[in-house]
Motif scaffolding. Structure first.
Motif, mmCIF file in Angstrom:
data_model
loop_
_atom_site.group_PDB
_atom_site.id
_atom_site.type_symbol
_atom_site.label_atom_id
_atom_site.label_comp_id
_atom_site.label_asym_id
_atom_site.label_seq_id
_atom_site.Cartn_x
_atom_site.Cartn_y
_atom_site.Cartn_z
ATOM 1 N N ASN A 289 0.134 5.287 4.263
ATOM 2 C CA ASN A 289 -0.149 6.117 3.033
ATOM 3 C C ASN A 289 -0.565 7.566 3.394
ATOM 4 O O ASN A 289 -1.631 7.806 3.935
ATOM 5 C CB ASN A 289 -1.436 5.163 2.091
ATOM 6 C CG ASN A 289 -0.825 4.208 1.696
ATOM 7 O OD1 ASN A 289 -0.667 3.333 1.925
ATOM 8 N ND2 ASN A 289 -0.529 4.279 0.396
ATOM 9 N N HIS A 290 0.302 8.522 2.966
ATOM 10 C CA HIS A 290 0.046 9.927 3.540
ATOM 11 C C HIS A 290 -0.430 10.605 2.250
ATOM 12 O O HIS A 290 0.144 10.713 1.282
ATOM 13 C CB HIS A 290 1.330 10.462 4.119
ATOM 14 C CG HIS A 290 1.799 9.518 5.206
ATOM 15 N ND1 HIS A 290 2.519 8.262 4.743
ATOM 16 C CD2 HIS A 290 1.842 9.694 6.380
ATOM 17 C CE1 HIS A 290 2.839 7.720 6.232
ATOM 18 N NE2 HIS A 290 2.620 8.530 7.097
ATOM 19 N N LEU A 291 -1.006 11.751 2.768
ATOM 20 C CA LEU A 291 -1.617 12.786 2.052
ATOM 21 C C LEU A 291 -0.469 14.136 2.033
ATOM 22 O O LEU A 291 0.160 13.884 3.097
ATOM 23 C CB LEU A 291 -3.090 13.599 2.189
ATOM 24 C CG LEU A 291 -4.228 12.829 1.905
ATOM 25 C CD1 LEU A 291 -5.388 13.681 2.356
ATOM 26 C CD2 LEU A 291 -4.139 12.582 0.220
ATOM 27 N N ALA A 292 0.023 14.750 1.125
ATOM 28 C CA ALA A 292 0.645 15.723 0.938
ATOM 29 C C ALA A 292 0.436 16.578 2.131
ATOM 30 O O ALA A 292 -0.554 17.306 2.494
ATOM 31 C CB ALA A 292 0.961 16.488 -0.224
ATOM 32 N N GLY A 293 1.615 16.940 2.928
ATOM 33 C CA GLY A 293 1.484 17.793 4.085
ATOM 34 C C GLY A 293 0.890 17.445 5.434
ATOM 35 O O GLY A 293 0.501 18.110 6.249
#
Length: 791
Positions: A289-293
């Motif tokens: 699960n990634h944050l934007a950027g």
């Protein structure tokens, strides 16, 4: 007429074709072929039923390059907003309304810190995390240069600039700022201390109370295997709010394997905060699960380990008030001498007008915050500086996240967690070998005995300066505890190994207590059984508060008081949509607090109080204390009592609810007063709200239940859910390739993608879908892959 009809028909066809072409042009590409530069070998992405990419590459750099392209394809405008906040350039992109936010973040020091972290990054030797990050950046820029940009850029008449490593550091800085609890709380506590004195402070939970629930530590000998608040409401990106995380050992599960659960609580937004991606190449397989950027997953799992997070809530920001030199306003007292202020000059670009020159003044403690924090400006004319852990050293977050994603064992995760200096994170861990662990990851400052961490310190006294750092080995942690589980819910950890009870903005622990009680109730847990725990909307404090107020009510005759009393007396704290008690309780609580506190605080400060952790933590002891000085109205000669306040606030509540919902108490359902909407950065402007915002059916809003769906108390009696679980994850290592999750809206941030809001109904109804890692399962859902070829 026939000609007119034919002409209108032609116009309709032309309009339809135009809309279709426009939609196709702005939509993400999920199948076919794309040639991109820098790729060494063909790489394939399979998209499952909900648009999550499963990337299969021959090597690491190809995998991250393709991931960067796909992340930008789905979330470029979200990435744009995140980096604009972190670099203090929102006004350049969206106009002068955002200038004050740019000034605030520049004063706080996030853009400056990003630049210094970038300088350090550029001088570091080559490393796997540098290579992977740079490949990701190249993929993002490939999309910016060659891909179909999302429609938001067309609507505001802008184009994205190149993405850089500085943008990543700026986004990391914004993440560290998180939810500004110190800035929301410390000026208020200082004001209360100076204006009202200790008796009023003692009635509130400024620090953790003995009755609150602590996270137990288990240290092994070795490891084996406007106002500022209204200003922040303008932010086009969500704030991190809290979270739940727990890991259960195989001794308490039906499968005999570790079960992992995590749901991060973040401000509602469209698109969802987290972006899911599954990357595979020889020697590596990770679902993140990634944050934007951000190229690496903050939350995620391989086939042998799983890692999640909650906010630690440690106090990592202090404020130092200094005395001005009466003979020179450019100097301040520090001990027996006067030191000169230092100054930073910045030029802020503003869309549609000339750039604005902005000067930032600093003391030895940090930037002076008075000009950008109205609460501080109103409190004192003396300069007040922010000392913040995050700006004290360059970030190593990318290295830490890379190492956590690529960890081979528990020791690797512990070493990576030690690299995180801010924000404070609870790192939750479980693995296929049966290990479970929790580490509070943060650099914890050693404070002077002269510093009370929630009241402005005397910055002119050198003895108030921070005195160093506690070693990471002293941080709160629990590794393979005999209880058979670890859990965190933003509540206070027990004392450090050295006996220090570290201060913070911790929640009272009701969520933790409900989780712990549930886990202890049985030894055969399954994912299906844990769904009910993760979705629980019960808070046991609220019925206690309601009963205390009911017991103190004098006799009076108004409305259907007896029916209301019966609803509240029989309430177990459940917030199901057909409940009636919450509808009455929250309005009654609001008016009780308002009548008790507004005379001392004033309207604006009282509204600010409602937005702090302190309110949540103080409600039960506040109401229970019948000698509380807040009950007396300082504007009248009489001395009001708790009983009078409870009665008056209930009268107002019943009158307002009858006007709002009718006289039939049995129709005052909770679902009638709850609004669930996920706002887009452009959705504040009509009619763009209809296009971009995602509104769902009512959800069981609540305050501090496990399934926390938060809102702010108000007089209107309509509760807009502002934050909640930004995902819900359940994983059993018996079948790690088919774990469960759900996002609040959808995977894609592209309005023309079919995955823009295809999970919104699942989320609102408390349902889940699979996180697939088995290639055969993935291929069943994705017949036509998207193939990336070297250009």
């Amino acid at each position: 007429m026939k000609k007119l009809g034919a002409f209108l028909g032609f116009l309709i066809i032309l309009l339809t074709v135009g809309i279709l072409i426009f939609t196709i042009y702005h939509s993400p590409q999920y199948k076919g072929e794309i040639a991109i530069s820098g790729l060494s070998e063909e790489t394939t992405a399979y998209f499952d039923e909900y648009g999550i990419p499963h990337i299969y590459a021959a090597n690491e750099t190809d995998a991250y390059r393709v991931f960067g392209y796909l992340h930008a394809q789905d979330r470029l405008f979200q990435l744009e907003m995140m980096r604009r906040v972190g670099t203090g350039t929102l006004a350049e992109f969206l106009g002068p309304d955002l200038l004050e936010i740019d000034q605030f973040f520049r004063t706080l020091g996030i853009p400056e810190h990003a630049l210094s972290s970038t300088e350090v990054w550029n001088t570091q030797p080559d490393s796997p995390w540098k290579a992977a990050t740079e490949a990701y950046i190249a993929g993002v820029n490939e999309f910016i240069q060659e891909g179909n940009l999302p429609v938001e850029y067309t609507l505001i008449g802008e184009k994205p600039r190149e993405f850089t490593i500085n943008d990543i550091h700026a986004i990391t800085g914004y993440m560290s700022f998180t939810f500004a609890m110190a800035l929301k709380t410390d000026p208020l506590v200082t004001q209360l201390s100076r204006k009202l004195g200790p008796e009023y402070l003692e009635a509130l939970s400024i620090q953790t109370l003995p009755e609150h629930h602590f996270i137990p530590n288990f240290y092994p000998d070795t490891i084996e295997n406007e106002s500022l608040i209204s200003l922040l409401e303008k932010l086009p990106v969500p704030l991190l709010e809290g979270s739940n995380g727990w890991v259960i050992s195989g001794s308490k599960t039906k499968s005999g394997k570790v079960i992992f659960a995590n749901d991060t609580h973040i401000g509602f937004s469209s698109p969802s905060v987290w972006y899911e991606a599954h990357l595979e190449y020889p020697g590596f397989s990770f679902y993140g699960n990634h944050l934007a950027g951000i190229p690496f997953g903050l939350v995620g799992h391989s086939k042998h380990h799983s890692v999640g997070l909650t906010m630690f809530e440690n106090d990592d920001q202090d404020f130092f008030e200094v005395e001005l030199n009466p003979n020179n306003p450019n100097e301040y007292r520090f001990g027996e001498e006067f030191l000169p202020f230092t100054f930073r000059k910045e030029k802020i670009a503003v869309k549609g007008q000339e750039p604005v020159d902005f000067e930032i003044k600093e003391t030895i403690h940090g930037p002076v915050m008075n000009p950008v924090v109205p609460e501080i400006q109103a409190l004192t004319s003396n300069p007040v500086s922010s000392w913040w852990v995050y700006t004290q050293e360059p970030t190593k977050a990318l290295e830490a996240m890379y190492k956590i994603n690529h960890a081979k064992n528990m020791e690797d995760v512990a070493e990576a967690a030690a690299l995180i200096h801010a924000p404070g994170l609870n790192i939750m861990y479980g693995d296929s070998l049966g290990n479970i662990a929790w580490w509070a990851a943060a650099k914890l400052p050693i404070r002077s005995e002269k510093v009370y961490s929630k009241i402005f310190a005397n910055g002119s006294d050198p003895e108030t300066m921070p005195q160093g750092w506690y070693p990471f080995s002293e941080n709160p942690m629990s590794i393979n505890p005999p209880t058979g589980f670890v859990a965190s819910a933003n509540n206070q950890p027990d004392t450090l190994r050295n006996g220090v009870f570290f201060p913070g903005y911790y929640y009272p622990g009701e969520r933790w207590k409900r989780i712990a009680d549930a886990i202890n109730s049985k030894n055969d847990w399954t994912l299906e059984a844990l769904k009910a725990v993760q979705l629980e909307v019960i808070n046991s404090d609220h019925p206690q508060i309601a009963k205390i107020m009911l017991q103190q009510l004098p006799d009076f005759d108004i409305g259907d008081k007896e029916s209301v009393k019966a609803k509240l007396e029989n309430w177990d704290g459940n917030h199901e949509l057909n409940s009636i008690a919450p509808t009455v309780y929250y309005k009654w609580l609001y008016h009780t607090l308002r009548l008790a506190m507004e005379d001392e605080l004033g309207k604006d400060t009282f509204e600010n109080y409602l937005g702090t952790f302190m309110m949540i933590r103080s409600n039960l002891p506040f109401v229970r204390n019948l000698e509380n000085p807040w009950w007396d109205n300082i504007d009248t000669p009489e001395k009001e009592t708790a009983s009078e306040i409870f009665a008056e606030s209930l009268k107002i509540t019943l009158e307002e609810l009858e006007a709002q919902l009718g006289k039939n108490v049995n129709s005052w359902y909770w679902e009638k007063v709850v609004v669930a909407e996920h706002p887009h950065p452009l959705g504040s402007k009509k009619p763009l709200d209809k296009l971009f915002n995602v509104r769902t059916s009512p959800i069981p809003a609540n305050d501090e239940s496990i399934n926390k769906l938060a809102f702010k108390l108000n007089s209107e009696g309509i509760y807009h859910v502002t934050s909640g679980p930004a995902m819900r994850i359940l994983l059993d290592f018996m079948d790690v390739e088919r774990s469960l999750s759900v996002l609040p809206t959808g995977q894609s941030g592209n309005r023309f993608s079919k995955h823009y809001k295809d999970q919104a109904s699942l989320y609102a109804k408390g349902k889940y879908r699979y996180q697939l890692m088995n290639k055969e399962d993935i291929l069943e859902e994705s017949k036509d892959p998207l193939v990336f070829k070297p250009r």
